[in-house]
Each structure stands twice: as C-alpha cells, then as structure tokens.
Design an enzyme around this catalytic site. Structure first.
Site, PDB file in Angstrom:
ATOM      1  N   LYS A 144       0.840  -1.210   0.000  1.00  0.00           N
ATOM      2  CA  LYS A 144       0.000   0.000   0.000  1.00  0.00           C
ATOM      3  C   LYS A 144       0.862   1.242   0.000  1.00  0.00           C
ATOM      4  O   LYS A 144       2.002   1.240   0.494  1.00  0.00           O
ATOM      5  CB  LYS A 144      -0.972   0.019   1.182  1.00  0.00           C
ATOM      6  CG  LYS A 144      -0.337   0.194   2.573  1.00  0.00           C
ATOM      7  CD  LYS A 144      -0.144   1.638   3.007  1.00  0.00           C
ATOM      8  CE  LYS A 144       0.739   1.737   4.248  1.00  0.00           C
ATOM      9  NZ  LYS A 144       1.536   2.890   4.397  1.00  0.00           N
ATOM     10  N   VAL A 153      10.945  -4.668   3.543  1.00  0.00           N
ATOM     11  CA  VAL A 153      10.623  -4.620   4.973  1.00  0.00           C
ATOM     12  C   VAL A 153      10.864  -3.206   5.524  1.00  0.00           C
ATOM     13  O   VAL A 153      11.824  -2.548   5.126  1.00  0.00           O
ATOM     14  CB  VAL A 153      11.547  -5.619   5.720  1.00  0.00           C
ATOM     15  CG1 VAL A 153      11.257  -5.625   7.217  1.00  0.00           C
ATOM     16  CG2 VAL A 153      11.388  -7.013   5.142  1.00  0.00           C
ATOM     17  N   ALA A 154      10.009  -2.763   6.448  1.00  0.00           N
ATOM     18  CA  ALA A 154      10.166  -1.456   7.113  1.00  0.00           C
ATOM     19  C   ALA A 154      10.406  -0.346   6.097  1.00  0.00           C
ATOM     20  O   ALA A 154      11.323   0.461   6.218  1.00  0.00           O
ATOM     21  CB  ALA A 154      11.295  -1.495   8.154  1.00  0.00           C
ATOM     22  N   GLY A 164       7.605   1.525   4.652  1.00  0.00           N
ATOM     23  CA  GLY A 164       6.447   2.411   4.495  1.00  0.00           C
ATOM     24  C   GLY A 164       5.437   1.881   3.496  1.00  0.00           C
ATOM     25  O   GLY A 164       4.594   2.618   2.988  1.00  0.00           O
ATOM     26  N   ALA A 224       3.731  -1.200   4.157  1.00  0.00           N
ATOM     27  CA  ALA A 224       2.873  -2.133   4.909  1.00  0.00           C
ATOM     28  C   ALA A 224       3.061  -3.592   4.481  1.00  0.00           C
ATOM     29  O   ALA A 224       2.098  -4.355   4.400  1.00  0.00           O
ATOM     30  CB  ALA A 224       1.404  -1.723   4.799  1.00  0.00           C
ATOM     31  N   GLY A 225       4.313  -3.969   4.242  1.00  0.00           N
ATOM     32  CA  GLY A 225       4.604  -5.343   3.811  1.00  0.00           C
ATOM     33  C   GLY A 225       4.222  -6.382   4.859  1.00  0.00           C
ATOM     34  O   GLY A 225       3.656  -7.423   4.525  1.00  0.00           O
ATOM     35  N   GLY A 226       4.530  -6.122   6.120  1.00  0.00           N
ATOM     36  CA  GLY A 226       4.185  -7.074   7.193  1.00  0.00           C
ATOM     37  C   GLY A 226       2.677  -7.199   7.335  1.00  0.00           C
ATOM     38  O   GLY A 226       2.135  -8.300   7.501  1.00  0.00           O
ATOM     39  N   SER A 227       1.985  -6.073   7.245  1.00  0.00           N
ATOM     40  CA  SER A 227       0.513  -6.077   7.319  1.00  0.00           C
ATOM     41  C   SER A 227      -0.072  -6.861   6.151  1.00  0.00           C
ATOM     42  O   SER A 227      -1.067  -7.567   6.302  1.00  0.00           O
ATOM     43  CB  SER A 227      -0.028  -4.649   7.275  1.00  0.00           C
ATOM     44  OG  SER A 227       0.484  -3.908   8.350  1.00  0.00           O
ATOM     45  N   ASP A 286      -2.870  -1.386   9.460  1.00  0.00           N
ATOM     46  CA  ASP A 286      -2.962  -1.423   7.991  1.00  0.00           C
ATOM     47  C   ASP A 286      -3.459  -2.766   7.456  1.00  0.00           C
ATOM     48  O   ASP A 286      -3.548  -2.946   6.240  1.00  0.00           O
ATOM     49  CB  ASP A 286      -1.579  -1.172   7.365  1.00  0.00           C
ATOM     50  CG  ASP A 286      -1.045   0.214   7.673  1.00  0.00           C
ATOM     51  OD1 ASP A 286      -1.848   1.122   7.887  1.00  0.00           O
ATOM     52  OD2 ASP A 286       0.188   0.362   7.688  1.00  0.00           O
TER      53      ASP A 286
END
Ligand code: C5P
Length: 301
Positions: A11, A98-99, A101, A103-106, A139
């Site tokens: 996103k 990763v990290a 901005g 929203a990869g983990g979300s 997110d």
C-alpha cells in the site's frame, strides 16, 4: 493437501493526515490508502505444528517465530473462532521491502487471514476478516480490502473511495535503509511540539476531487503526507531522491507512509518507465520498481 496461495499488494498513502497522539499511543488518522501492484505471495498448508518460512526481499530481517505478523494473524483468527484452526506452515515469498512504508508485514498478515479462512473453510466475510485484521495491525484491514479507500481511526476503519476506474502509474524508489514506524510518529510529535496546536486529521477535498476526476496531474499535485517532515529529518538523503524525481518530471513526489520508500506518479506507463530508468541512473536510491494502482486486496490464486 495442496497449499492455499494468496497474493497480496503493498500500500501507499495518497494522503496521510495525522492528529495528535492519543492516550493509547496511537494517532488518529485520516488517510487515503491505495494498493499497488507490488505483491507478496503467501502460501498456507496443514502441518504438524505452526511454522513460518520467509524467502525473497529482506527475508533475513523478518521473524520466523510467534512475532511474525502472519502467524499473529492466524492466532487472532483462532481466538475469534474457538475450536477451529489446525497447525499450519506459512511460506512467505517477499517482494515488498521490509520497514519501507509499504505495509509489507501487514500485507502478509492479511494474506494469512484470507488463506486460513479458505483452508479451514471458516467462511468469514470480508467484513468479519477485516475486524480480526484490525486487531493485528492498523494497515491489515486495508490489505484485505485493496483498491483505494479512506482509512480513519488508527487507519483500520475503512470506507471504499467511490472513484472511477482510472489506473495510475507509479514509480517506487526503495531506499538503502529502513525507518521504524513508531520512531517516525514519535519524531512527528517532537517536530510539532514546537509549533501551534495540532489539528484533528481531515480528508483533503482537493485530492478526492482529483481522484473522482481520474486526473493524474491533479492527483500528483494533491499528494500529501504529515509523516514526511519526520521521515526527512530521520533520513535526510530522501530529499535528494524526491528532488530528482520532480526534476525528471514526476507529476507528484512523496515519502510513502512512514518511509523511507519514495513514490512518484507518472502520466502513463512509458513515462513511468523513463522515470524509473532516470532515477536508477541518478544513484539516489537502492533500487526502483514501477507499479500500477489501484490493485486488488488479498486474493486467492
Ligand atoms: O498498528 P501497527 O502495529 O501497524 O502500528 C505500528 C506503530 O505505528 C504503532 O505502535 C504506533 O507507534 C504507530 N502508529 C500510530 N498511529 C497509527 C498507526 C500506527 O502512532 N494510527
């Protein structure tokens, strides 16, 4: 049994309006989420015990234990549906940095929810999944939803943006480094403490009118992000990246979410490709990718 495979988008925020900190440490937001065609792929299969394996972009930095957001999402689903939920092996193929901005983990958490809903035949609706998603992260509900949507509250309260079916062409410039989301929010509060009182977040009518018109020039002019000053203060090199993109003719240039990815809007796919090549050659970022939006949310393959 064959694994269930879900594709899930990154996103960006076309607007990110951030209010003052709340008592619970979060910030009330009004944001325009936009899913773009940079996807992670998450597959989930029955196993003897829960396990996570991560491969691809930044894999070594992602926890493969109970701290993994995808596994936390699976456990949230089990809590919501007592008695349901055999052990699973989750395999995550990462393309979303990763990290960054984005929203990869979300995204991976959302994909795990959609996959387990299918694997366990739980039959929850998108709305029910979104409610569980909201407890996992601010997110995650949007990654289930996809498209273009207005987020309120922590970002988890979504309303679909009623906009025509225009396709936007983005260039993403990935930075050589990361930013921690809580640190960027904290820095935002710090920078603001010296200024006048912080207003409640509000939706930008100019951006919404531009989206309703499907006009990339107007959308490019209306992009905004209240976290950008803090991201630039913490990662000053991003200013060079943004300036280069503007110089190379981007219709708009913005830090994505809490950064450090920078995003640029182009008029069409040819311009996006040219911009990507120019940014790449200018040496102002680690790597670049082109993407289109809006992209669908977490989808079974
Ligand atoms: O909800 P999520 O775990 O993705 O949020 C990560 C961090 O970002 C939070 O711990 C908080 O510091 C910050 N945040 C915030 N206000 C929001 C969303 C996130 O302060 N609306």
């Amino acid at each position: 049994m064959t694994p269930v495979i879900v594709r899930v988008p990154a996103k960006i925020n076309l607007q990110l309006s951030v209010g003052p900190p709340r008592a619970d440490g979060y910030h009330d937001l009004v944001t325009v989420f936009h899913a773009v065609s940079l996807f992670d792929e998450v597959s989930v299969a029955p196993a003897d015990q829960d396990a996570v394996a991560v491969s691809g972009e930044g894999a070594s930095q992602i926890p493969a234990n109970g701290d993994n957001l995808a596994l936390r999402a699976v456990n949230a689903l089990r809590t919501a549906l007592p008695g349901v939920g055999e052990p699973v092996r989750i395999s995550i193929k990462k393309r979303i940095p990763v990290a960054a901005g984005l929203a990869g983990g979300s995204a991976d958490a959302a994909a795990a929810l959609v996959a387990c809903n299918e694997l366990w035949d739980t039959g929850l609706t998108h709305e029910q999944l979104s409610e569980i998603a909201a407890d996992v992260g601010s997110d995650v509900a949007f990654a289930v939803h996809g498209g273009t949507a207005v987020g309120r509250g922590r970002g988890e309260q979504l309303t679909k943006a009623l906009v025509p079916n225009a396709q936007y062409h983005w260039v993403l410039a990935f930075a050589d480094g990361q930013l921690s989301t809580p640190t960027v929010y904290q820095k935002t509060d710090e920078l603001r403490s010296e200024a006048s009182p912080v207003n409640a977040p509000a939706l930008d009518a100019t951006l919404m009118a531009a989206l309703r018109a499907g006009d990339p020039v107007r959308v490019g002019n209306a992009l905004s992000n209240d976290l950008q000053p803090a991201a630039l203060a913490l990662f000053p090199g991003l200013r060079k990246t943004l300036d280069a993109g503007k110089e190379f003719g981007a219709l708009g240039a913005l830090v994505s979410g809490s950064g450090p990815t920078c995003l640029f809007l182009a008029r069409n796919s040819e311009r996006a490709l040219a911009l990507a090549v120019s940014l790449s050659g200018a040496g102002v970022c680690r790597s670049v990718a082109t993407a289109t939006g809006p992209a669908p949310g977490a989808t079974l393959r």
